[in-house]
Design an enzyme around this catalytic site. Structure first.
Site, PDB file in Angstrom:
ATOM      1  N   CYS A 160       5.221   7.848   1.958  1.00  6.61           N
ATOM      2  CA  CYS A 160       5.871   8.788   1.046  1.00  6.61           C
ATOM      3  C   CYS A 160       6.613   8.015  -0.024  1.00  6.61           C
ATOM      4  O   CYS A 160       7.404   7.122   0.278  1.00  6.61           O
ATOM      5  CB  CYS A 160       6.838   9.696   1.801  1.00  6.61           C
ATOM      6  N   ALA A 210      11.172   5.030  -0.640  1.00  6.82           N
ATOM      7  CA  ALA A 210       9.878   5.294  -0.031  1.00  6.82           C
ATOM      8  C   ALA A 210       9.993   5.071   1.465  1.00  6.82           C
ATOM      9  O   ALA A 210      11.000   4.564   1.964  1.00  6.82           O
ATOM     10  CB  ALA A 210       8.804   4.385  -0.627  1.00  6.82           C
ATOM     11  N   LYS A 211       8.959   5.450   2.190  1.00  7.74           N
ATOM     12  CA  LYS A 211       8.894   5.157   3.622  1.00  7.74           C
ATOM     13  C   LYS A 211       7.448   5.288   4.068  1.00  7.74           C
ATOM     14  O   LYS A 211       6.670   6.071   3.520  1.00  7.74           O
ATOM     15  CB  LYS A 211       9.761   6.126   4.421  1.00  7.74           C
ATOM     16  N   GLY A 212       7.106   4.519   5.091  1.00  2.67           N
ATOM     17  CA  GLY A 212       5.771   4.600   5.670  1.00  2.67           C
ATOM     18  C   GLY A 212       5.849   4.671   7.175  1.00  2.67           C
ATOM     19  O   GLY A 212       6.856   4.287   7.774  1.00  2.67           O
TER      20      GLY A 212
END
Length: 429
Positions: free
Chosen positions: A59, A104-106
């Site tokens: 994201c 962001a993040k994953g």
């Protein structure tokens, strides 16, 4: 709002800050929505010979202030909503500590302990290929998170570099030192938690050397925070991992416990004296308690350093700590926040308390850009300066009087900084 929905929890935290933040409603509504979320399907041939299909996400929440920045986690509980919430929290975190990044993040849905090292490498390379069209040193820079580490970042960097045709160290941060990592990165989040806890005690005019501390979670963040608070004179009386928790009102032997865990040991082994260290002079290392009991101990400071959503409407009334320093992302729900605020329990929010990691990730990225490395002393000094400044600014906003708690104060600063970036940039087209 569901108490266990991290994204709704984040939005509710934003809503509480809106009336105090100098942000137009139109821009505020923009800030509630991630720019994009990518879902990837990851077929991986395991060492067992089976092919398993994993699901992953990345994201990118907001890029008004700069490239997206955020970790990658491997965990069975990963969901799209969780990844989007974490990306939002990262947006407010980078703004609060005034870094030129967005959030962001994953995440990948998996159970790392069931995978071999070769399985994890293949999964990481497949995931990196899946998201590589989004990431890049000037666009989106991943980092370690839950169940990922410098080795994971090395595999990500190598995979990305193979497609580019040359080495690109600054596509990720949290790398091994040999690949352009920076000294101090592994301990950075825990060090930031320790610094913020000391600042809180100074602000409250209390003596940290007389304080009792309970830390839920003895992973990378919790263990480093425990060591540094122990060095500062605090009495760490309880901590935990997935196997259980340990409590000793006289204070744990943090050094021995740390050596035990570093050697691959569990808390439950520690409580029964099955220590994985050479020095076995102390066999009774406190009583075993549950993670739930740890949260309700009568201590000066509670540091949740595990996962989100552990302090809720169901247990907030039972919290007896005088202050909470959020080392984990989103450990306190909005319903619990309101209960604790009414009881005057000071909560240093996650977007401030655990910002040490992203601060040092930024310093690593800068060093990679310059192709120059700094000594540990420089990195730690800059970490302390930046997180200390953010703490002081949050306290100043809180002390103005109208804002009800430190979390809302931190959010007003973060939202205003992000909103101003949007206002200056305008809308395209």
């Amino acid at each position: 709002m569901a108490d266990d929905d991290p994204f709704e929890n984040m939005l509710a935290q934003m809503d509480r800050a809106e009336e105090f933040a100098d942000v137009t409603h139109g821009v505020f509504e923009r800030l509630k929505h991630p720019e994009r979320t990518l879902k990837v399907t990851l077929p991986v041939e395991l060492d067992s010979g089976d092919v398993e299909v994993f699901k992953g996400y990345r994201c990118q929440f907001d890029s008004a202030r700069g490239p997206f920045k955020g970790g990658v986690r491997y965990h069975p509980s990963v969901t799209q909503e969780e990844v989007e919430a974490l990306a939002g929290w990262m947006t407010w975190k980078t703004a609060l500590v005034d870094l030129p990044f967005g959030g962001a993040k994953g995440g990948v849905i998996c159970e790392p302990k069931d995978l071999t090292d070769n399985d994890l490498e293949n999964l990481t390379r497949r995931y990196t290929e899946g998201i590589r069209r989004l990431i890049g040193p000037e666009t989106d820079v991943p980092a370690p998170d839950m169940n990922t580490n410098p080795q994971t970042m090395a595999w990500m960097m190598d995979t990305y570099s193979m497609y580019e045709g040359y080495s690109v160290p600054k596509v990720v941060t949290g790398k091994p030192l040999e690949l352009g990592g920076t000294p101090g990165r592994i301990a950075a989040t825990g060090r930031g938690v320790s610094i913020v806890t000391e600042r809180l005690f100074d602000y409250l005019e209390n003596d940290l050397s007389e304080a009792s501390v309970a830390i839920q979670g003895f992973g990378n963040v919790g263990s480093h925070a425990a060591r540094m608070l122990d060095d500062a004179g605090a009495r760490v009386v309880a901590t935990s991992d997935v196997s259980g928790a340990v409590y000793d009102p006289d204070g744990l032997d943090v050094s021995t416990l740390g050596a035990h865990v570093d050697a691959g040991g569990l808390i439950e082994e520690y409580t029964r004296g099955d220590l994985r260290v050479e020095d076995r002079t102390r066999w009774d290392e406190g009583q075993a308690i549950s993670n739930e009991e740890l949260l309700t101990l009568d201590v000066d400071v509670l540091i949740p350093a595990a996962v989100e959503g552990v302090i809720t409407n169901d247990n907030a009334d039972d919290i007896r700590a005088n202050a909470i320093v959020e080392a984990a992302n989103g450990p306190t729900t909005v319903a619990a926040d309101e209960i604790l605020s009414e009881r005057d329990v000071q909560i240093v929010p996650d977007i401030l308390a655990n910002a040490g990691g992203v601060i040092v990730s930024y310093l690593e990225w800068v060093q990679n850009s310059q192709e120059f490395s700094w000594p540990l002393e420089t990195v730690n000094a800059e970490l302390e300066r930046r997180i200390g400044s953010a703490f002081d600014e949050t306290i100043e906003r809180y002390d103005e009087g109208a804002i009800p708690d430190l979390r809302t104060a931190a959010y007003t600063l973060a939202l205003e900084r992000t909103a101003r970036a949007h206002e200056y940039r305008g809308l395209f087209p």
